[in-house]
Design a protein around this motif. Sequence first.
Motif, short mmCIF file in Angstrom:
data_model
loop_
_atom_site.label_atom_id
_atom_site.label_comp_id
_atom_site.label_asym_id
_atom_site.label_seq_id
_atom_site.Cartn_x
_atom_site.Cartn_y
_atom_site.Cartn_z
N GLU A 52 0.85 -1.27 0.04
CA GLU A 52 0.01 0.05 -0.07
C GLU A 52 0.90 1.16 0.06
O GLU A 52 2.08 1.35 0.74
CB GLU A 52 -1.09 -0.07 1.10
CG GLU A 52 -2.01 1.15 0.92
CD GLU A 52 -3.18 0.98 2.35
OE1 GLU A 52 -2.71 1.92 2.96
OE2 GLU A 52 -4.05 -0.06 2.22
N THR A 77 1.02 5.88 -0.01
CA THR A 77 -0.11 6.92 0.22
C THR A 77 0.65 7.73 -0.92
O THR A 77 1.74 8.16 -0.97
CB THR A 77 0.21 7.47 1.42
OG1 THR A 77 0.12 6.60 2.43
CG2 THR A 77 -0.41 8.62 1.50
N THR A 136 -0.16 11.59 -2.98
CA THR A 136 -0.92 13.01 -3.29
C THR A 136 -1.21 13.28 -4.48
O THR A 136 -0.48 13.21 -5.42
CB THR A 136 0.27 14.20 -2.41
OG1 THR A 136 0.69 13.62 -1.30
CG2 THR A 136 -0.62 15.35 -2.29
N THR A 193 -5.53 12.78 -0.94
CA THR A 193 -4.58 12.15 -0.40
C THR A 193 -5.30 10.74 -0.82
O THR A 193 -6.39 10.36 -0.47
CB THR A 193 -4.33 11.53 1.10
OG1 THR A 193 -3.58 13.15 1.38
CG2 THR A 193 -3.43 10.72 1.48
N TYR A 226 -4.99 6.38 -1.17
CA TYR A 226 -4.37 5.04 -0.53
C TYR A 226 -4.53 4.09 -1.73
O TYR A 226 -5.77 3.58 -1.73
CB TYR A 226 -5.12 4.82 0.74
CG TYR A 226 -4.84 5.93 1.89
CD1 TYR A 226 -3.50 6.16 2.57
CD2 TYR A 226 -6.04 6.59 2.18
CE1 TYR A 226 -3.37 7.26 3.32
CE2 TYR A 226 -5.52 7.74 2.91
CZ TYR A 226 -4.58 7.85 3.45
OH TYR A 226 -4.35 8.94 4.58
N ARG A 252 -2.52 0.68 -3.97
CA ARG A 252 -1.54 -0.25 -3.84
C ARG A 252 -0.47 -0.36 -5.22
O ARG A 252 -0.96 0.21 -6.23
CB ARG A 252 -2.07 -1.69 -3.72
CG ARG A 252 -2.90 -1.87 -2.35
CD ARG A 252 -3.41 -3.42 -2.41
NE ARG A 252 -4.00 -3.49 -1.01
CZ ARG A 252 -3.52 -3.79 0.01
NH1 ARG A 252 -2.13 -3.97 0.11
NH2 ARG A 252 -4.20 -3.90 1.10
N THR A 312 5.10 8.92 -5.41
CA THR A 312 4.50 9.73 -4.22
C THR A 312 3.57 10.66 -4.54
O THR A 312 2.85 11.17 -3.71
CB THR A 312 5.73 10.35 -3.47
OG1 THR A 312 6.31 11.09 -4.29
CG2 THR A 312 6.62 9.21 -3.03
#
Length: 135
Positions: free
Chosen positions: A54, A56, A58, A93, A95, A97, A121
């Motif tokens: 996973e 995170t 932006t 944001t 989330y 994979r 990212t």
Amino acid sequence: MKTLSKIFFSLALLSFAFHNGYAQTGTRKKTTTTTKTKTTVVAKKASPVVPGKEVTVTLKNLSEGTIAIFAGPKDELKNLTKKKTVGGLSKNTLYVRVNEVVCILNGEKTVSCASIQANTTALEINSSGNAIVVK
């Protein structure tokens, strides 16, 4: 002269009669062929895709309007529950994979997609709202 034409005519008739006088048979000529054993290839079932790590991410939206996006596995692109909207000139944001995609949608059609890698990212939607790029 009359006898000469009779002889010529009878010879022509005989040659035509014997020329096409082959007997027809009801059986076909047998041809010999070699037979090979057929090998069947059984398709293996696709192994289920192991979900990646996973990440995170932006998502920066540079366009002024709201944009419909999809974030998830590419084979679930038609899944309505995975669709989201992001506001204009915003940071969001996500989330997701590794090996999943984030796509811009226009109704049912995909406009642009970006694949998520392990080092991803940030994503950015351009000011026109028609392209998404990995930053």
